[in-house]
Enzyme design. Structure first.
Site, PDB file in Angstrom:
ATOM      1  N   TYR A 139       0.853  -1.188   0.000  1.00  0.00           N
ATOM      2  CA  TYR A 139       0.000   0.000   0.000  1.00  0.00           C
ATOM      3  C   TYR A 139       0.887   1.236   0.000  1.00  0.00           C
ATOM      4  O   TYR A 139       1.832   1.327   0.791  1.00  0.00           O
ATOM      5  CB  TYR A 139      -0.892   0.000   1.245  1.00  0.00           C
ATOM      6  CG  TYR A 139      -1.802   1.214   1.341  1.00  0.00           C
ATOM      7  CD1 TYR A 139      -2.857   1.393   0.445  1.00  0.00           C
ATOM      8  CD2 TYR A 139      -1.606   2.177   2.330  1.00  0.00           C
ATOM      9  CE1 TYR A 139      -3.686   2.507   0.530  1.00  0.00           C
ATOM     10  CE2 TYR A 139      -2.442   3.286   2.430  1.00  0.00           C
ATOM     11  CZ  TYR A 139      -3.479   3.446   1.527  1.00  0.00           C
ATOM     12  OH  TYR A 139      -4.298   4.543   1.616  1.00  0.00           O
ATOM     13  N   ASP A 234       9.306   2.873   0.190  1.00  0.00           N
ATOM     14  CA  ASP A 234       8.214   3.530   0.894  1.00  0.00           C
ATOM     15  C   ASP A 234       8.333   3.151   2.370  1.00  0.00           C
ATOM     16  O   ASP A 234       7.916   2.069   2.784  1.00  0.00           O
ATOM     17  CB  ASP A 234       6.864   3.106   0.311  1.00  0.00           C
ATOM     18  CG  ASP A 234       5.708   3.809   1.019  1.00  0.00           C
ATOM     19  OD1 ASP A 234       5.966   4.567   1.976  1.00  0.00           O
ATOM     20  OD2 ASP A 234       4.551   3.595   0.610  1.00  0.00           O
ATOM     21  N   LYS A 262       3.801   9.032   8.988  1.00  0.00           N
ATOM     22  CA  LYS A 262       3.480   8.427  10.292  1.00  0.00           C
ATOM     23  C   LYS A 262       4.393   8.927  11.431  1.00  0.00           C
ATOM     24  O   LYS A 262       4.197  10.033  11.901  1.00  0.00           O
ATOM     25  CB  LYS A 262       3.437   6.907  10.145  1.00  0.00           C
ATOM     26  CG  LYS A 262       2.301   6.530   9.153  1.00  0.00           C
ATOM     27  CD  LYS A 262       1.905   5.092   9.110  1.00  0.00           C
ATOM     28  CE  LYS A 262       0.622   4.965   8.285  1.00  0.00           C
ATOM     29  NZ  LYS A 262       0.721   4.132   7.103  1.00  0.00           N
TER      30      LYS A 262
END
Ligand SMILES: *Cc1c(COP(=O)(O)O)cnc(C)c1O
Length: 425
Positions: A139, A234, A262
């Site tokens: 994702y 990522d 995050k």
């Protein structure tokens, strides 16, 4: 709380601002959170839960860490947004470049989604190529080009995963299988000069927690060098989570571009993309690749992020997180064994995932093979017993430095009941 959900559904699609929060994969109504502190969250009825969601990763120091709160309090006195450069942005950029050695220069954005969208645009701009490769089950946020999964097998070109993504655009995304270098080489060989980038989660955290097989990441690095393709890690989830320098430090790989999010915001909305100076010099206003943001480098977000990163740079923090993660995982394994419930726990430091499966979980197909009914029963008993994991069998669990013996006591008791419930027919 069902009243809150009903009211929410009238004015917010599905009642939530991000789909997983609606509990679709476990059933029932979502818990509405009222407040949080340390390793705990409290719902609107005042019930406490030990939190293994941690905002899906950001709260690595637990909720309301004093250093972050103080930094925010101080920052707010000086205004919340200016649209002008600040010294603090240089400071956090310096810290990021220091902590993540493959990053010479970094641009701040407001979310992980923005970071990955920008990273792919940058790779396209730098290479002059349009296609990129992503992995089945990885994702990278909700950018159009990422909402694509494998059609029929690894060699097929992308089909959109969501209506609203034009086929002609999704077609530029190719899908390979995680932990399968052959599937990557096959794609690159068919179109040797067309791929701008390979983007990969160095630990696949959006299908639970799937570790890179020995040699997989190094193999990607080699393939990228061979085909003139950029390697994008990522690390929105793994950055500052699995090591101070992210998964690239852990596995000793040198990506061209890294995306962050995050943890980097200390609980506020921040993302970033960075990499080698020669590549980052493409970015406007220095170079031709346009990317901008009204609230990018926001003073509150930067203050929280800086405070979080400063805490994480203190000696021993990642050893502490490793110990806490190991304790959580073994507690889960012991409870499952006592209930005769076959599970497989994958873990890297403070992120992990228990799969209701007795076979190794090495890719999306393995993760999907887990027993979802068992997971659903397990999840609802955990909630009842005051433990809150993410409401899906495909989300990673996180622990923070605030997960203490008291949290583990609650967890231990809850796990016992939850695994028994999982085994009931
Ligand atoms: C969460 C996540 C994103 C998206 O970040 P948002 O801040 O939710 O937009 C991208 N990539 C990875 C690996 C993630 O875990």
């Amino acid at each position: 709380m069902s009243d809150l959900f009903e009211r929410a559904k009238k004015v917010i699609p599905g009642g939530v601002n991000s789909p997983v929060r609606a509990y679709k994969s476990v059933g029932g109504d979502p818990v509405f959170v009222n407040r949080a502190a340390g390793a705990q969250v409290w719902d609107e009825d005042g019930k406490a839960y030990v939190d293994f969601v941690l905002s899906y990763g950001p709260q690595i120091l637990g909720h309301g860490h004093p250093a972050i709160n103080e930094a925010l309090m101080a920052a707010i006195q000086r205004g919340t947004s200016y649209g002008a450069p600040t010294a603090a942005e240089t400071e956090i950029a310096t810290v990021i470049c220091d902590m993540v050695p493959s990053i010479d220069k970094v641009r701040l954005v407001n979310s992980g989604t923005e970071a990955t969208m920008s990273a792919v645009r940058l790779a396209r701009s730098y290479t002059g190529r349009d296609r990129f490769i992503k992995f089945d089950g990885c994702y990278h946020g909700h950018g159009d080009g990422f909402l694509v999964k494998a059609g029929s097998g690894a060699l097929t070109l992308g089909n959109p995963d969501s209506p609203g993504v034009p086929e002609g655009y999704a077609e530029l995304t190719s899908i390979a299988d995680y932990n399968d270098l052959g599937s990557v080489r096959a794609l690159l060989t068919i179109r040797p000069e067309e791929y701008a980038a390979i983007i990969v989660e160095p630990i696949a955290g959006n299908i639970g927690c799937v570790l890179p097989a020995e040699g997989f990441l190094a193999g990607l690095r080699e393939l990228c060098d061979e085909f003139g393709t950029l390697l994008i890690f990522d690390e929105v989830m793994t950055g500052f989570r699995v090591a101070a320098g992210g998964a690239q430090e852990l596995y000793g790989i040198d990506p061209d571009i890294t995306t962050l999010g995050k943890v980097i915001g200390g609980g506020l909305p921040v993302g970033a993309y960075g990499g080698k100076a020669s590549i980052m010099d493409q970015v406007a206003p220095l170079g031709p690749m346009y990317q901008a943001g009204t609230l990018s480098g926001n003073p509150l977000a930067v203050a929280a992020g800086l405070a979080a990163l400063s805490e994480l740079r203190k000696p021993g923090v990642y050893q502490q997180l490793e110990a806490i993660g190991a304790q959580a995982a073994s507690l889960i394994e012991e409870a499952a064994e006592a209930a005769n419930c076959p599970i497989t726990v994958n873990r890297v430091g403070s992120m992990f995932c228990p799969y209701f499966s007795s076979s190794p979980v090495l890719n999306l197909a393995d993760a999907m093979a887990g027993d979802r009914d068992k997971h659903g029963r397990f999840f609802h008993i955990l909630l009842k017993e005051g433990v809150m994991p993410a409401p899906s069998p495909f989300e990673a669990w996180f622990v923070s430095t605030a997960h203490d013996e008291r949290a583990f006591e609650t967890m231990k008791k809850a796990m016992k009941s939850a695994f028994s419930a999982a085994m009931e027919r």
